[in-house]
Design a protein around this motif. Structure first.
Motif, mmCIF file in Angstrom:
data_model
loop_
_atom_site.group_PDB
_atom_site.id
_atom_site.type_symbol
_atom_site.label_atom_id
_atom_site.label_comp_id
_atom_site.label_asym_id
_atom_site.label_seq_id
_atom_site.Cartn_x
_atom_site.Cartn_y
_atom_site.Cartn_z
ATOM 1 N N ARG A 21 0.916 -1.179 -0.023
ATOM 2 C CA ARG A 21 -0.157 -0.036 0.112
ATOM 3 C C ARG A 21 0.965 1.336 0.053
ATOM 4 O O ARG A 21 0.467 2.199 -0.537
ATOM 5 C CB ARG A 21 -1.024 0.119 1.208
ATOM 6 N N ARG A 22 2.085 1.490 0.752
ATOM 7 C CA ARG A 22 2.777 2.356 0.879
ATOM 8 C C ARG A 22 3.575 2.425 -0.426
ATOM 9 O O ARG A 22 3.768 3.826 -1.118
ATOM 10 C CB ARG A 22 3.875 2.263 1.674
ATOM 11 N N VAL A 23 3.915 1.473 -1.018
ATOM 12 C CA VAL A 23 4.854 1.671 -2.518
ATOM 13 C C VAL A 23 3.812 2.071 -3.610
ATOM 14 O O VAL A 23 4.068 3.187 -4.271
ATOM 15 C CB VAL A 23 5.215 0.300 -3.102
ATOM 16 N N GLU A 28 1.862 6.821 -6.959
ATOM 17 C CA GLU A 28 0.864 7.640 -7.291
ATOM 18 C C GLU A 28 0.966 9.163 -6.911
ATOM 19 O O GLU A 28 0.470 9.946 -7.896
ATOM 20 C CB GLU A 28 -0.548 7.055 -6.720
ATOM 21 N N GLN A 29 1.501 9.456 -5.759
ATOM 22 C CA GLN A 29 1.623 10.783 -5.220
ATOM 23 C C GLN A 29 2.691 11.447 -5.432
ATOM 24 O O GLN A 29 2.838 12.716 -5.469
ATOM 25 C CB GLN A 29 1.234 10.631 -3.829
ATOM 26 N N GLU A 30 3.913 10.819 -5.530
ATOM 27 C CA GLU A 30 5.214 11.302 -5.480
ATOM 28 C C GLU A 30 6.027 11.243 -6.708
ATOM 29 O O GLU A 30 6.801 12.136 -7.026
ATOM 30 C CB GLU A 30 6.070 10.733 -4.428
ATOM 31 N N LEU A 31 5.707 10.518 -7.546
ATOM 32 C CA LEU A 31 6.457 10.466 -8.816
ATOM 33 C C LEU A 31 5.844 11.278 -9.893
ATOM 34 O O LEU A 31 4.636 11.679 -9.889
ATOM 35 C CB LEU A 31 6.654 9.195 -9.447
ATOM 36 N N THR A 32 6.862 11.832 -10.616
ATOM 37 C CA THR A 32 5.985 12.576 -11.755
ATOM 38 C C THR A 32 5.257 11.862 -12.986
ATOM 39 O O THR A 32 5.614 10.570 -12.726
ATOM 40 C CB THR A 32 7.247 13.262 -12.638
ATOM 41 N N CYS A 77 11.247 8.232 -0.083
ATOM 42 C CA CYS A 77 9.845 8.437 0.376
ATOM 43 C C CYS A 77 9.646 7.341 1.271
ATOM 44 O O CYS A 77 8.682 7.402 2.268
ATOM 45 C CB CYS A 77 8.825 8.522 -0.648
ATOM 46 N N LEU A 78 10.230 6.023 1.001
ATOM 47 C CA LEU A 78 9.679 4.808 1.479
ATOM 48 C C LEU A 78 10.909 4.639 2.839
ATOM 49 O O LEU A 78 10.757 3.461 3.632
ATOM 50 C CB LEU A 78 9.794 3.591 0.833
ATOM 51 N N ARG A 79 11.873 5.357 3.122
ATOM 52 C CA ARG A 79 12.751 5.035 4.063
ATOM 53 C C ARG A 79 12.072 4.843 5.584
ATOM 54 O O ARG A 79 12.628 4.247 6.250
ATOM 55 C CB ARG A 79 13.818 6.139 3.941
#
Length: 80
Positions: A21-23, A28-32, A77-79
């Motif tokens: 879910r985090r990935v 969806e939200q952080e990548l261009t 972002c996932l760190r």
């Protein structure tokens, strides 16, 4: 003796569903839009870099660079 498989391990792992879910949220939200399209085509669409480059009409190095930047952003972002 140092466990090389879990070098940097900071605590208990999150359940697989939470990780997925985090990935998904980060993609969806952080990548261009271009990074998102590249990641989805490469990792989930099974396309190789040459095919992605050919479809977009760009050089392979451009696709590699876009993919690398997307991976770095995912990692940051996932760190936590």
């Amino acid at each position: 003796m140092k466990n090389t498989l879990f070098d940097g391990y900071q605590g208990p792992r999150l359940p697989r569903q939470v990780q997925l879910r985090r990935v998904k949220n980060v993609i969806e939200q952080e990548l261009t839009p271009l990074q998102r399209e590249t990641v989805l085509a490469y990792y989930f669409g099974g396309q190789n870099i040459c095919k992605i480059a050919q479809e977009r009409g760009v050089n392979k190095s451009t696709v590699c660079r876009t993919l690398h930047r997307a991976e770095k952003r995912l990692q940051r972002c996932l760190r936590y």
